[in-house]
Motif scaffolding. Structure first.
Motif, PDB file in Angstrom:
ATOM      1  N   ASP A   8       4.175   1.988  -3.643  1.00 13.76           N
ATOM      2  CA  ASP A   8       3.967   2.038  -5.222  1.00 13.76           C
ATOM      3  C   ASP A   8       2.790   1.054  -5.136  1.00 13.76           C
ATOM      4  OD1 ASP A   8       4.868  -0.570  -4.862  1.00 13.76           O
ATOM      5  OD2 ASP A   8       6.662  -1.142  -4.242  1.00 13.76           O
ATOM      6  N   ASP A   9       3.253   0.574  -6.549  1.00 13.34           N
ATOM      7  CA  ASP A   9       1.329   0.093  -7.660  1.00 13.34           C
ATOM      8  C   ASP A   9       0.935  -0.830  -6.726  1.00 13.34           C
ATOM      9  OD1 ASP A   9       1.883   1.701  -9.680  1.00 13.34           O
ATOM     10  OD2 ASP A   9       2.354   0.365 -10.825  1.00 13.34           O
ATOM     11  N   ARG A  10       1.559  -1.985  -5.821  1.00 13.43           N
ATOM     12  CA  ARG A  10       1.398  -2.428  -4.505  1.00 13.43           C
ATOM     13  C   ARG A  10       0.005  -1.778  -3.489  1.00 13.43           C
ATOM     14  NH1 ARG A  10       5.983  -5.420  -2.648  1.00 13.43           N
ATOM     15  NH2 ARG A  10       7.502  -3.363  -2.896  1.00 13.43           N
ATOM     16  N   LEU A  11       0.487  -0.125  -3.495  1.00 16.80           N
ATOM     17  CA  LEU A  11      -0.543  -0.401  -1.593  1.00 16.80           C
ATOM     18  C   LEU A  11      -1.110   0.896  -2.499  1.00 16.80           C
ATOM     19  CD1 LEU A  11       0.165   0.938   0.876  1.00 16.80           C
ATOM     20  CD2 LEU A  11       1.422   2.829   0.141  1.00 16.80           C
ATOM     21  N   VAL A  12      -2.191   1.091  -1.556  1.00 18.12           N
ATOM     22  CA  VAL A  12      -3.831   1.639  -2.027  1.00 18.12           C
ATOM     23  C   VAL A  12      -3.675   2.206  -0.269  1.00 18.12           C
ATOM     24  CG1 VAL A  12      -5.925   2.179  -1.994  1.00 18.12           C
ATOM     25  CG2 VAL A  12      -4.875   0.532  -3.704  1.00 18.12           C
ATOM     26  N   MET A  13      -4.106   3.352   0.303  1.00 17.34           N
ATOM     27  CA  MET A  13      -4.451   3.752   1.507  1.00 17.34           C
ATOM     28  C   MET A  13      -5.429   4.686   1.390  1.00 17.34           C
ATOM     29  SD  MET A  13      -0.644   5.537   1.370  1.00 17.34           S
ATOM     30  CE  MET A  13      -0.742   6.552  -0.096  1.00 17.34           C
ATOM     31  N   GLU A  14      -6.220   4.564   2.792  1.00 17.62           N
ATOM     32  CA  GLU A  14      -7.851   4.767   3.189  1.00 17.62           C
ATOM     33  C   GLU A  14      -7.606   5.832   3.980  1.00 17.62           C
ATOM     34  OE1 GLU A  14     -10.239   1.709   1.208  1.00 17.62           O
ATOM     35  OE2 GLU A  14      -9.979   0.525   3.596  1.00 17.62           O
ATOM     36  N   SER A  15      -8.975   6.478   4.039  1.00 21.86           N
ATOM     37  CA  SER A  15      -9.167   6.741   5.707  1.00 21.86           C
ATOM     38  C   SER A  15     -10.491   7.169   5.318  1.00 21.86           C
ATOM     39  CB  SER A  15      -8.391   7.788   5.438  1.00 21.86           C
ATOM     40  OG  SER A  15      -8.618   8.549   7.101  1.00 21.86           O
ATOM     41  N   PHE A  16     -11.011   7.626   6.172  1.00 25.10           N
ATOM     42  CA  PHE A  16     -12.177   8.921   6.436  1.00 25.10           C
ATOM     43  C   PHE A  16     -11.941   9.711   7.065  1.00 25.10           C
ATOM     44  CE2 PHE A  16     -14.198   4.148   7.674  1.00 25.10           C
ATOM     45  CZ  PHE A  16     -15.317   4.090   7.323  1.00 25.10           C
ATOM     46  N   GLU A  17     -11.384  10.233   6.922  1.00 22.08           N
ATOM     47  CA  GLU A  17     -10.709  11.123   7.101  1.00 22.08           C
ATOM     48  C   GLU A  17      -9.474  12.559   5.971  1.00 22.08           C
ATOM     49  OE1 GLU A  17      -9.141  12.704  10.954  1.00 22.08           O
ATOM     50  OE2 GLU A  17     -10.202  11.035  12.061  1.00 22.08           O
TER      51      GLU A  17
END
Length: 348
Positions: free
Chosen positions: A181-190
């Motif tokens: 939900d809005d609490r989540l951010v996902m990040e990656s170099f790929e």
């Protein structure tokens, strides 16, 4: 849902509060929220039995006491990670039950003697433990708190039959966060890993990490020397190409402040500083940056005080310059200083 009272830019406790406690420990994450962070950032790697644990890298020789544990001496090996040989102990060679017996250590003890004084006190923790910490801190503070989850070495774990996106879904559901939900951010170099997270219907912002130099490893695997460079993404055309695919970019601090690289000096299309942020915003992308730290070792030259690498320099000056570019989020090793810098800049 709790109210979102985060200021602008949001302050993200980078791996917790590693300026004060060993990174990726429960105590570090709890301290980050106590010091005013709006979010915390865990690095996700996998165990042999498919548990997502929080470590800077899958090599854990420098962040745990594994080297002193005789029962694990035979696990030391040399492994190629993202095209480079690395000597040490790797999470994928351990079960969670084994990793849970290890204790965390300060990764850069010569720079962080205060954090080093807590060596051996705190265990390695799992992603599911951090979900509980976020939920508990949000209830205590009465505000929405976020998690910015970074997926490390996705292609490597794919090759081992440990796809991080699949493991992440299981962790979300087990923690009661559903599909995010809005609490989540996902990040990656790929970027392909971020595409897979989106295809699996995980809710939350997806953010592409842009290094100072080089190219994404998944692109190198697919295209070799023809891989799109990080510099290519940091152009107006490159950012427009990311629009609609991802929600934001997170750039190395060196792309905002300090001296440009030779390649950037030679190519005027590679954007820096406020121009980079403005172009990303025009493309509909949020912009985050990493990592703001108070010690001379990490500050750009104009902001250092004295010659001691562990000495504290003009952190407020550099943090203020970064915030002045208009970024939407800052990753900070000392979350209280990030909050203070935001207040100094009048953005709270």
């Amino acid at each position: 849902m709790l109210a979102d009272r985060a200021g602008h830019p949001i302050v993200i406790g980078h791996r917790g509060a590693p300026g004060y406690r060993p990174e990726h420990t429960a105590e570090g994450y709890e301290l980050a929220f106590a010091l005013g962070a709006d979010a915390v950032e865990p690095d996700l790697v996998a165990t042999r039995d498919g548990v997502l644990v929080l470590r800077h890298e899958n090599e854990i020789g420098g962040t745990t006491d594994v080297a002193e544990r005789s029962e694990f001496a035979s696990r030391r090996t040399v492994r190629e990670i993202d095209g480079k040989p690395l000597d040490g102990w790797f999470t994928e060679d351990f079960t969670w039950a084994e990793l849970s017996t290890l204790r965390s250590r300060e990764r850069i003890p010569e720079t962080r003697p205060l954090s080093r004084s807590f060596d051996g006190r705190y265990p390695v923790i799992r992603l599911r433990d951090l979900f509980q910490i976020v939920d508990r801190a949000a209830d205590e503070q009465g505000r929405m708190l976020r998690m910015v989850a970074e997926f490390k070495h996705a292609s490597h774990f794919d090759s081992l039959g440990l796809p991080l996106d699949e493991l992440f879904i299981a962790e979300l559901e087990a923690a009661g966060w559903g599909r995010g939900d809005d609490r989540l951010v996902m990040e990656s170099f790929e970027p392909t890993l971020l595409d897979r997270l989106g295809a699996r219907g995980i809710a939350g912002k997806r953010v592409f990490l842009i290094e100072a130099v080089g190219a994404p490893y998944d692109q190198v695997l697919a295209n070799g020397r023809a891989a799109v460079r990080y510099d290519d993404y940091a152009t107006e055309a490159g950012l427009l190409g990311l629009a609609g695919r991802f929600d934001g970019v997170s750039v190395d601090k060196a792309r905002l402040v300090g001296e440009p690289t030779a390649a950037q000096k030679a190519d005027a299309t590679i954007l820096r500083g406020a121009e980079l942020v403005d172009a990303a915003h025009s493309a509909g992308l949020a912009v985050y940056t990493w990592t703001l730290r108070a010690e001379n070792r990490f500050l750009t030259a104009p902001y250092r005080h004295g010659t001691a690498r562990a000495g504290v320099g003009d952190w407020a000056g550099e943090f203020g310059e970064v915030i002045g570019t208009g970024v939407d989020g800052i990753f900070v090793d000392q979350p209280d200083l990030g909050v203070a810098a935001r207040e100094f800049a009048g953005h709270d």
